[in-house]
Design an enzyme around this catalytic site. Structure first.
Site, PDB file in Angstrom:
ATOM      1  N   HIS A 133     -10.743  -5.971  -2.233  1.00  0.00           N
ATOM      2  CA  HIS A 133     -11.794  -5.827  -1.217  1.00  0.00           C
ATOM      3  C   HIS A 133     -12.983  -5.179  -1.934  1.00  0.00           C
ATOM      4  O   HIS A 133     -12.982  -3.985  -2.221  1.00  0.00           O
ATOM      5  CB  HIS A 133     -11.310  -4.944  -0.065  1.00  0.00           C
ATOM      6  CG  HIS A 133     -10.210  -5.571   0.734  1.00  0.00           C
ATOM      7  ND1 HIS A 133     -10.402  -6.707   1.493  1.00  0.00           N
ATOM      8  CD2 HIS A 133      -8.901  -5.232   0.885  1.00  0.00           C
ATOM      9  CE1 HIS A 133      -9.259  -7.036   2.090  1.00  0.00           C
ATOM     10  NE2 HIS A 133      -8.337  -6.166   1.735  1.00  0.00           N
ATOM     11  N   ASP A 191     -12.457 -10.271  -0.583  1.00  0.00           N
ATOM     12  CA  ASP A 191     -13.736 -10.398   0.119  1.00  0.00           C
ATOM     13  C   ASP A 191     -14.748  -9.561  -0.641  1.00  0.00           C
ATOM     14  O   ASP A 191     -14.381  -8.563  -1.271  1.00  0.00           O
ATOM     15  CB  ASP A 191     -13.658 -10.054   1.618  1.00  0.00           C
ATOM     16  CG  ASP A 191     -12.940  -8.757   1.931  1.00  0.00           C
ATOM     17  OD1 ASP A 191     -12.837  -7.889   1.045  1.00  0.00           O
ATOM     18  OD2 ASP A 191     -12.493  -8.605   3.083  1.00  0.00           O
ATOM     19  N   GLU A 201       0.803  -1.235   0.000  1.00  0.00           N
ATOM     20  CA  GLU A 201       0.000   0.000   0.000  1.00  0.00           C
ATOM     21  C   GLU A 201       0.835   1.284   0.000  1.00  0.00           C
ATOM     22  O   GLU A 201       0.597   2.191   0.797  1.00  0.00           O
ATOM     23  CB  GLU A 201      -0.956  -0.023   1.199  1.00  0.00           C
ATOM     24  CG  GLU A 201      -1.858  -1.250   1.175  1.00  0.00           C
ATOM     25  CD  GLU A 201      -2.751  -1.385   2.406  1.00  0.00           C
ATOM     26  OE1 GLU A 201      -2.688  -0.522   3.298  1.00  0.00           O
ATOM     27  OE2 GLU A 201      -3.511  -2.366   2.466  1.00  0.00           O
ATOM     28  N   GLU A 209      -6.415 -10.539  -1.139  1.00  0.00           N
ATOM     29  CA  GLU A 209      -7.200 -10.323   0.088  1.00  0.00           C
ATOM     30  C   GLU A 209      -8.687 -10.281  -0.243  1.00  0.00           C
ATOM     31  O   GLU A 209      -9.435  -9.449   0.295  1.00  0.00           O
ATOM     32  CB  GLU A 209      -6.764  -9.006   0.762  1.00  0.00           C
ATOM     33  CG  GLU A 209      -5.289  -8.979   1.116  1.00  0.00           C
ATOM     34  CD  GLU A 209      -4.857  -7.694   1.818  1.00  0.00           C
ATOM     35  OE1 GLU A 209      -5.720  -6.939   2.307  1.00  0.00           O
ATOM     36  OE2 GLU A 209      -3.641  -7.454   1.883  1.00  0.00           O
ATOM     37  N   ASN A 260       2.002  -5.212  -3.121  1.00  0.00           N
ATOM     38  CA  ASN A 260       0.592  -5.510  -2.830  1.00  0.00           C
ATOM     39  C   ASN A 260      -0.163  -4.209  -2.553  1.00  0.00           C
ATOM     40  O   ASN A 260       0.330  -3.344  -1.833  1.00  0.00           O
ATOM     41  CB  ASN A 260       0.539  -6.415  -1.588  1.00  0.00           C
ATOM     42  CG  ASN A 260      -0.827  -6.992  -1.316  1.00  0.00           C
ATOM     43  OD1 ASN A 260      -1.449  -7.585  -2.191  1.00  0.00           O
ATOM     44  ND2 ASN A 260      -1.307  -6.839  -0.088  1.00  0.00           N
TER      45      ASN A 260
END
Ligand code: 9MR
Length: 473
Positions: free
Chosen positions: A243, A274, A165, A272, A207
């Site tokens: 996400h 979701d 990030e 990640e 990432n």
């Protein structure tokens, strides 16, 4: 009377009619029952096209048998949700704690799962002591952190999120303002080089989130990766967190974005995942994400950010594949069906795809020193990670068994012509070329007989050869 071909056609027509009836009667169940040799778990199905299916794991939940039962049945890659972060692994400067992360790695090894390390350098979840550092001190602390953590897990990590990030959401492609960024724009490449030196066998990934489609942020990451590849900065993969919720839906160019990164010569992974929602809408979105990865040959795997909805960092969004009781949701069936439908087969899993042009020779012992005790009751040995143009030296200082404790030490080494030290950790250095020496810092001067401590330094050119001297106080 009728010829065999006609009889055979009638049978086929009859079979087609029954299949149509089955479609009407069974609805969506049919897609499962008609898939030949369909794997029955996420991990096995992903493996059929050379991919993995992973999840984030929290160490403290491993004793929950529902949790670990699903984990070991369905998933073949694990990302520690918090346990490998800077605050967890180095709560005080130079003091490393790996207990929880080690627990996850041991679980993975016992169950044939691979590990994604997460995350070596990140602006968030830093321990408190980092806040008081800046400039060279912070840069050195970062290098020391990466070296120690990546060395501790050397050989056990499939891929590291080396930097997490680091780009802003401003829409201008800029870097995120952070203490690490303030140490200089080269902090990201230094992080990658340091990780490569510590664990040459791990794939090294960048990432980030909000990089799932083509936008200013993902293009900035893209340009960085392109630049790294052009200049030989080691980078093997890019993680797309994914996400997904109503404010951040799956972009229409999701697959195209994965593909443009893959075309730079890096692996891509969904790291990640979701998806907020429920029922058919959520299930369809999961299928869509899985299909995008399967369509990109270098999309090597998908990781969801937790197992049950109740395990999610956003549990109110019910964004995962299993309900609070551990039962598979429609989203699970949909993701599994999409995996079973297959896709582009990924290239065979190999080690890092970039990095040293020559393999780093291990010129120093990797075990405690075997050199004879030097004057004053200590000896030192060097373990060297050398790559084309640079090195990291890890020095072990051992106090001779039976000689009594020491309260301080100084190690002397000789660098070959052209080599220069750029930074060091866990010791105070004197000199950057030719003859250099390192003296203990406050927290590692006192060593009992037979015990050892380590310090390190990084440099350009060729690292030191020969046995260092060691003087104890
Ligand atoms: O899921 C993690 C949660 O338990 C932590 O409290 C949170 C703190 O920052 O981090 C979560 O994981 C994050 C991941 O490490 C990086 N990408 C965003 C994730 C969700 O915030």
């Amino acid at each position: 009377m009728s010829d065999p071909l006609v009889r055979s056609r009638r049978r086929l027509a009859g079979a087609a009619l029954s299949a149509t009836a089955a479609v009407v009667a069974l609805g969506t169940v049919l897609s499962v029952s008609t898939t030949a040799n369909a794997a029955s778990t996420l991990g096995a199905s992903a493996a059929a096209t050379g991919r993995y299916f992973g999840t984030a794991v929290a160490a403290y939940k491993l004793s929950d048998t529902v949790y670990s039962g699903i984990l070991d049945r369905e998933f073949n890659m694990i990302t520690p949700e918090n346990e490998m972060k800077w605050d967890a692994t180095e709560p005080s400067q130079g003091q490393f704690t790996f207990t929880s992360a080690d627990q996850i790695v041991a679980h993975a090894q016992a169950h044939g799962q691979r590990m994604r390390g997460h995350a070596l350098a990140w602006h968030s979840q830093q321990p408190g002591w980092v806040a008081s550092l800046s400039g060279t001190a912070l840069r050195n602390a970062m290098i020391n952190h990466i070296t120690n953590v990546a060395t501790h897990y050397k050989g056990k990590i499939y891929a590291w999120d080396v930097v997490n990030e680091a780009f802003s959401d401003n829409g201008d492609g800029s870097r995120r303002q952070s203490n690490l960024q303030a140490t200089g724009n080269d902090w990201i490449e230094v992080a990658f080089k340091t990780a490569r030196a510590a664990d040459p066998g791990a794939k090294l990934c960048y990432n980030d989130y909000n990089t799932d489609g083509v936008n200013a942020k993902s293009t900035a990451v893209y340009n960085m990766v392109k630049d790294f590849k052009a200049r030989g900065v080691p980078i093997d993969c890019v993680g797309f967190q994914s996400h997904i919720n109503s404010a951040s839906p799956v972009p229409s160019d999701y697959q195209a974005n994965l593909q443009r990164f893959a075309d730079l010569g890096v692996d891509v992974q969904i790291t990640e995942l979701d998806i907020a929602g429920s029922g058919t809408a959520q299930a369809n979105t999961y299928a869509r994400v899985v299909q995008a990865c399967l369509a990109v040959a270098r999309c090597t795997g998908i990781t969801v950010w937790g197992i049950r909805d109740s395990d999610s960092w956003r549990s109110g969004d019910t964004p995962l594949l299993f309900d609070n009781n551990g039962n598979p949701k429609a989203a699970y069936t949909s993701a599994l069906n999409a995996l079973n439908a297959g896709g582009t087969t990924t290239p065979p899993t190999t080690g890092p795809t970039t990095g040293p042009t020559t393999s780093p020779p291990t010129t120093g012992p990797t075990t405690p020193p075997t050199t004879p005790p030097a004057q004053g009751g200590c000896s030192a040995s060097v373990s060297l990670n050398q790559w084309n143009g640079g090195f990291v030296a890890t020095v072990t200082v051992t106090v001779t068994a039976g000689s009594g404790a020491v309260n301080g030490w100084t190690v002397g080494l000789t660098l070959p012509s052209g080599a220069a030290v750029t930074n060091s950790w866990n010791a105070t250095g004197s000199g950057t070329s030719g003859s250099v020496s390192y003296t203990n810092v406050a927290y590692n001067g006192s060593i009992a007989a037979g015990q050892n401590t380590q310090f390190g330094f990084q440099g350009t050119g060729t690292g030191p050869a020969g046995t260092p001297s060691c003087t104890a106080r």
